[in-house]
Design a protein around this motif. Structure first.
Motif, mmCIF file in Angstrom:
data_model
loop_
_atom_site.group_PDB
_atom_site.id
_atom_site.type_symbol
_atom_site.label_atom_id
_atom_site.label_comp_id
_atom_site.label_asym_id
_atom_site.label_seq_id
_atom_site.Cartn_x
_atom_site.Cartn_y
_atom_site.Cartn_z
ATOM 1 N N ASP A 17 0.824 -1.209 0.000
ATOM 2 C CA ASP A 17 0.000 0.000 0.000
ATOM 3 C C ASP A 17 0.857 1.258 0.000
ATOM 4 O O ASP A 17 0.448 2.305 0.467
ATOM 5 C CB ASP A 17 -0.942 -0.011 1.208
ATOM 6 N N VAL A 19 3.398 3.936 -2.288
ATOM 7 C CA VAL A 19 3.732 4.415 -3.624
ATOM 8 C C VAL A 19 4.992 5.267 -3.502
ATOM 9 O O VAL A 19 5.067 6.155 -2.656
ATOM 10 C CB VAL A 19 2.582 5.261 -4.214
ATOM 11 N N SER A 33 -1.243 4.923 -0.019
ATOM 12 C CA SER A 33 -2.119 5.155 -1.173
ATOM 13 C C SER A 33 -3.120 6.275 -0.908
ATOM 14 O O SER A 33 -3.455 7.036 -1.816
ATOM 15 C CB SER A 33 -2.834 3.869 -1.574
ATOM 16 N N ARG A 72 -6.480 -2.155 -3.937
ATOM 17 C CA ARG A 72 -5.833 -0.859 -3.787
ATOM 18 C C ARG A 72 -6.322 0.030 -4.915
ATOM 19 O O ARG A 72 -6.429 -0.412 -6.067
ATOM 20 C CB ARG A 72 -4.316 -1.017 -3.854
ATOM 21 N N LEU A 74 -5.600 3.701 -6.907
ATOM 22 C CA LEU A 74 -4.642 4.780 -7.130
ATOM 23 C C LEU A 74 -5.206 5.720 -8.188
ATOM 24 O O LEU A 74 -5.630 5.282 -9.267
ATOM 25 C CB LEU A 74 -3.290 4.239 -7.596
#
Length: 195
Positions: A17, A19, A33, A72, A74
């Protein structure tokens, strides 16, 4: 796998989770995220964007074995990426099923989730490899999977993930020897497309 700390909110976040985001100074920042989506919504001027969170689901494959999928989301400017993935441990951190669907950031995230779950179900219904006499073999004449980095090969060769399992490049080559003399066609497909 080691958890990471989001530099924006300070949350301790699992690797799936996080980035890695480029900074103006040329470095990189690790964001959860939620913080990534908040920044992207601001940069893309996406008003009233709410970070959706979904409960993991368990879905059976063609053999009746259940797989637990986590999700997840994004925000990529004008597109919302919704991903479904299995968490694996040990040396097989690149293994497991992974799926992606792209949609409009203003669309209903639960509708996108429904579409993604249907995509996962379609993929789980098909086996591309079968075990015969203790060895994996190609089940038919079509194989679908994912290309991943193989740290054992230092980027020299990839590994493949087929039916949610890691397959070394050399092992896959050995499977193909059953088709010696045949022709082949390789089609590379974006993860968000139907394979």
């Amino acid at each position: 796998m080691t958890d990471h700390t989001c530099v924006r909110c300070g949350a301790v976040t699992p690797p799936h989770d996080v980035v890695s985001v480029a900074s103006p100074d040329g470095g990189f920042r690790l964001l959860c995220s939620r913080c990534f989506n908040t920044e992207m919504a601001h940069l893309a001027d996406v008003g009233a964007f709410e970070h959706p969170e979904f409960t993991p689901v368990r879905l059976p494959d063609s053999d009746g074995l259940e797989h637990e999928f986590h999700f997840r989301s994004l925000l990529f400017g004008d597109q919302l990426s919704l991903e479904a993935f299995e968490l694996t441990s040990g040396d097989e951190d690149r293994a497991g099923f992974r799926f992606q669907l792209l949609g409009d950031p203003q669309s209903d995230p639960f509708e996108l989730l429904g579409n993604l779950v249907q995509k996962v179900k379609r993929a789980l219904a098909v086996r591309h490899l079968v075990e015969h006499a203790g060895n994996l073999e190609v089940a038919g004449t079509t194989v679908r999977g994912r290309i991943e980095w193989d740290s054992r090969e230092n980027g020299r060769l990839p590994c493949l993930v087929i039916d949610g399992k890691r397959v070394d490049w050399t092992d896959f080559g050995a499977m193909l020897m059953a088709f010696e003399g045949w022709q082949f066609r390789i089609e590379l497909v974006d993860p968000s497309d139907e394979a």
